[in-house]
Motif scaffolding. Structure first.
Motif, PDB file in Angstrom:
ATOM      1  N   ALA A 180      47.427 -56.472  39.291  1.00 13.33           N
ATOM      2  CA  ALA A 180      46.934 -56.395  40.669  1.00 13.33           C
ATOM      3  C   ALA A 180      46.598 -57.785  41.198  1.00 13.33           C
ATOM      4  O   ALA A 180      46.905 -58.118  42.356  1.00 13.33           O
ATOM      5  N   CYS A 181      45.978 -58.613  40.356  1.00  7.12           N
ATOM      6  CA  CYS A 181      45.646 -59.985  40.759  1.00  7.12           C
ATOM      7  C   CYS A 181      46.911 -60.796  41.022  1.00  7.12           C
ATOM      8  O   CYS A 181      46.985 -61.570  41.980  1.00  7.12           O
ATOM      9  N   ARG A 182      47.925 -60.612  40.160  1.00 10.81           N
ATOM     10  CA  ARG A 182      49.192 -61.328  40.349  1.00 10.81           C
ATOM     11  C   ARG A 182      49.825 -60.954  41.689  1.00 10.81           C
ATOM     12  O   ARG A 182      50.256 -61.820  42.460  1.00 10.81           O
ATOM     13  N   ARG A 183      49.876 -59.666  41.974  1.00 15.77           N
ATOM     14  CA  ARG A 183      50.489 -59.216  43.232  1.00 15.77           C
ATOM     15  C   ARG A 183      49.695 -59.688  44.444  1.00 15.77           C
ATOM     16  O   ARG A 183      50.262 -59.859  45.526  1.00 15.77           O
ATOM     17  N   SER A 184      48.402 -59.916  44.256  1.00 18.78           N
ATOM     18  CA  SER A 184      47.551 -60.326  45.379  1.00 18.78           C
ATOM     19  C   SER A 184      47.780 -61.772  45.797  1.00 18.78           C
ATOM     20  O   SER A 184      47.886 -62.059  46.991  1.00 18.78           O
ATOM     21  N   VAL A 185      47.865 -62.696  44.824  1.00 17.67           N
ATOM     22  CA  VAL A 185      47.893 -64.120  45.185  1.00 17.67           C
ATOM     23  C   VAL A 185      48.991 -64.940  44.510  1.00 17.67           C
ATOM     24  O   VAL A 185      49.169 -66.109  44.851  1.00 17.67           O
ATOM     25  N   LEU A 186      49.728 -64.354  43.548  1.00 15.57           N
ATOM     26  CA  LEU A 186      50.793 -65.118  42.893  1.00 15.57           C
ATOM     27  C   LEU A 186      52.007 -64.214  42.681  1.00 15.57           C
ATOM     28  O   LEU A 186      52.494 -64.037  41.569  1.00 15.57           O
ATOM     29  N   SER A 187      52.503 -63.659  43.773  1.00 11.56           N
ATOM     30  CA  SER A 187      53.607 -62.690  43.710  1.00 11.56           C
ATOM     31  C   SER A 187      54.909 -63.322  43.243  1.00 11.56           C
ATOM     32  O   SER A 187      55.826 -62.608  42.812  1.00 11.56           O
ATOM     33  N   THR A 188      55.018 -64.640  43.299  1.00  6.01           N
ATOM     34  CA  THR A 188      56.248 -65.304  42.853  1.00  6.01           C
ATOM     35  C   THR A 188      56.366 -65.340  41.331  1.00  6.01           C
ATOM     36  O   THR A 188      57.445 -65.611  40.798  1.00  6.01           O
ATOM     37  N   ALA A 189      55.261 -65.083  40.620  1.00  4.52           N
ATOM     38  CA  ALA A 189      55.312 -65.034  39.158  1.00  4.52           C
ATOM     39  C   ALA A 189      55.889 -63.697  38.716  1.00  4.52           C
ATOM     40  O   ALA A 189      55.635 -62.663  39.334  1.00  4.52           O
ATOM     41  N   SER A 190      56.661 -63.715  37.647  1.00  2.00           N
ATOM     42  CA  SER A 190      57.304 -62.483  37.180  1.00  2.00           C
ATOM     43  C   SER A 190      56.366 -61.620  36.348  1.00  2.00           C
ATOM     44  O   SER A 190      56.538 -60.402  36.263  1.00  2.00           O
ATOM     45  N   THR A 191      55.350 -62.234  35.721  1.00  2.00           N
ATOM     46  CA  THR A 191      54.379 -61.489  34.911  1.00  2.00           C
ATOM     47  C   THR A 191      52.978 -62.042  35.172  1.00  2.00           C
ATOM     48  O   THR A 191      52.832 -63.168  35.658  1.00  2.00           O
ATOM     49  N   PRO A 192      51.936 -61.275  34.826  1.00  2.00           N
ATOM     50  CA  PRO A 192      50.560 -61.756  35.034  1.00  2.00           C
ATOM     51  C   PRO A 192      50.189 -62.944  34.145  1.00  2.00           C
ATOM     52  O   PRO A 192      49.189 -63.609  34.418  1.00  2.00           O
ATOM     53  N   ILE A 193      50.966 -63.207  33.098  1.00  2.00           N
ATOM     54  CA  ILE A 193      50.613 -64.292  32.179  1.00  2.00           C
ATOM     55  C   ILE A 193      50.462 -65.617  32.919  1.00  2.00           C
ATOM     56  O   ILE A 193      49.564 -66.412  32.628  1.00  2.00           O
ATOM     57  N   ASP A 194      51.348 -65.877  33.885  1.00  2.00           N
ATOM     58  CA  ASP A 194      51.297 -67.145  34.624  1.00  2.00           C
ATOM     59  C   ASP A 194      49.970 -67.297  35.357  1.00  2.00           C
ATOM     60  O   ASP A 194      49.375 -68.382  35.364  1.00  2.00           O
ATOM     61  N   LEU A 195      49.495 -66.213  35.973  1.00  2.00           N
ATOM     62  CA  LEU A 195      48.216 -66.281  36.680  1.00  2.00           C
ATOM     63  C   LEU A 195      47.060 -66.423  35.700  1.00  2.00           C
ATOM     64  O   LEU A 195      46.137 -67.218  35.921  1.00  2.00           O
ATOM     65  N   ILE A 196      47.095 -65.663  34.598  1.00  2.18           N
ATOM     66  CA  ILE A 196      46.037 -65.749  33.586  1.00  2.18           C
ATOM     67  C   ILE A 196      45.926 -67.170  33.055  1.00  2.18           C
ATOM     68  O   ILE A 196      44.832 -67.711  32.866  1.00  2.18           O
ATOM     69  N   GLU A 197      47.076 -67.814  32.846  1.00  7.61           N
ATOM     70  CA  GLU A 197      47.087 -69.186  32.334  1.00  7.61           C
ATOM     71  C   GLU A 197      46.398 -70.134  33.321  1.00  7.61           C
ATOM     72  O   GLU A 197      45.624 -71.006  32.920  1.00  7.61           O
TER      73      GLU A 197
END
Length: 281
Positions: free
Chosen positions: A188-205
């Motif tokens: 949900a966080c990925r879709r909110s602010v980092l939709s260009t990432a393919s998985t949530p790992i990029d945002l978590i990092e």
């Protein structure tokens, strides 16, 4: 802004995908609001001596992601094990990150658009551009409101969902590491602010590189590595990459003795880092 600087450092050092870089550079604005010291809380499983607490707001193009962070720790340099060279890492640390989201208001969206606007445009062109942007925004909000993941984060102001939590305890050769990342909330966080990432790992990092985890505390470094390992483990499970799961081990190069001890205590075979991984229930 320490957080904006940390994001710039992350982009420089890790060099993410070009689309992710552009989204973070062009759309993100962050603000940090410090809260009461987390070490004053009474519900920890140990008595912390230091703490960091606050709310981080990440302003994207359409969504504001708010992360409430609590990190408390106690370092203990004394141990009965005189041969342990990593006494400085003895102690306990507890880290929790909560999340919620809201949509940018029309005035916030217009202010952000004005910040990036071309000063050479005349008022007439600006009005036309604003109308177009308002129509695009209205359609995007309709789409985002229907997103089953993002809707999990659309909560009341004081309500949050747990995104991640970690508990690390080290005393000589004894070590306990319990970590958990909620897959659905991370997505949900990925879709909110980092939709260009393919998985949530990029945002978590990115989130784990920010200064609410103290850089000079070995326990915080361990918590970060285990949370990253947990995120990667979950992603491998989703993709059915059994071979990658077998090989997955993120080790802290500065504490080799801990990893050696973990291996020597593992009698079940296989990858010791995965065997030791524990979910917080």
């Amino acid at each position: 802004n320490d957080f904006q600087s940390a994001i710039a450092t992350y982009l420089d050092e890790y060099k993410p995908d070009l689309l992710q870089r552009r989204q973070m550079q062009n759309e993100w604005t962050v603000s940090w609001n410090e809260l009461d010291d987390a070490s004053n809380r009474s519900d920890f499983v140990f008595h912390p001596s230091h703490g960091i607490a606050g709310e981080l707001n990440i302003f994207g193009k359409y969504v504001v992601l708010t992360l409430k962070v609590e990190c408390a720790w106690k370092e203990d340099g004394n141990t009965d094990n005189k041969d342990n060279s990593n006494n400085k890492d003895n102690g306990s640390l507890q880290f929790t990150m909560f999340a919620r989201a809201r949509f940018l208001t029309k005035s916030e969206a217009r202010k952000s658009s004005a910040t990036n606007a071309d000063d050479n445009n005349n008022d007439s062109n600006n009005k036309k551009q604003r109308k177009v942007e308002d129509k695009i925004r209205a359609k995007m909000l309709q789409r985002l409101q229907k997103d089953s993941y993002i809707s999990k984060l659309l909560l009341q102001r004081n309500d949050y969902k747990v995104l991640s939590k970690a508990l690390v305890h080290v005393k000589g050769d004894e070590m306990e590491e319990r970590v958990d990342i909620d897959d659905d909330i991370a997505e949900a966080c990925r879709r909110s602010v980092l939709s260009t990432a393919s998985t949530p790992i990029d945002l978590i990092e990115v989130l784990l590189s920010l200064p609410y985890l103290p850089k000079d505390v070995g326990l915080a470094r361990r918590a970060k590595l285990r949370l990253l390992e947990d995120a990667m483990f979950d992603e491998c499970e989703k993709e059915g990459e059994d071979d990658l799961i077998d090989d997955l081990s993120i080790s802290d190069a500065s504490t080799p003795q801990d990893d050696a001890n973990a291996k020597s205590n593992d009698t079940s075979g296989g990858n010791s880092a995965i065997k030791k991984r524990a979910k917080i229930g």
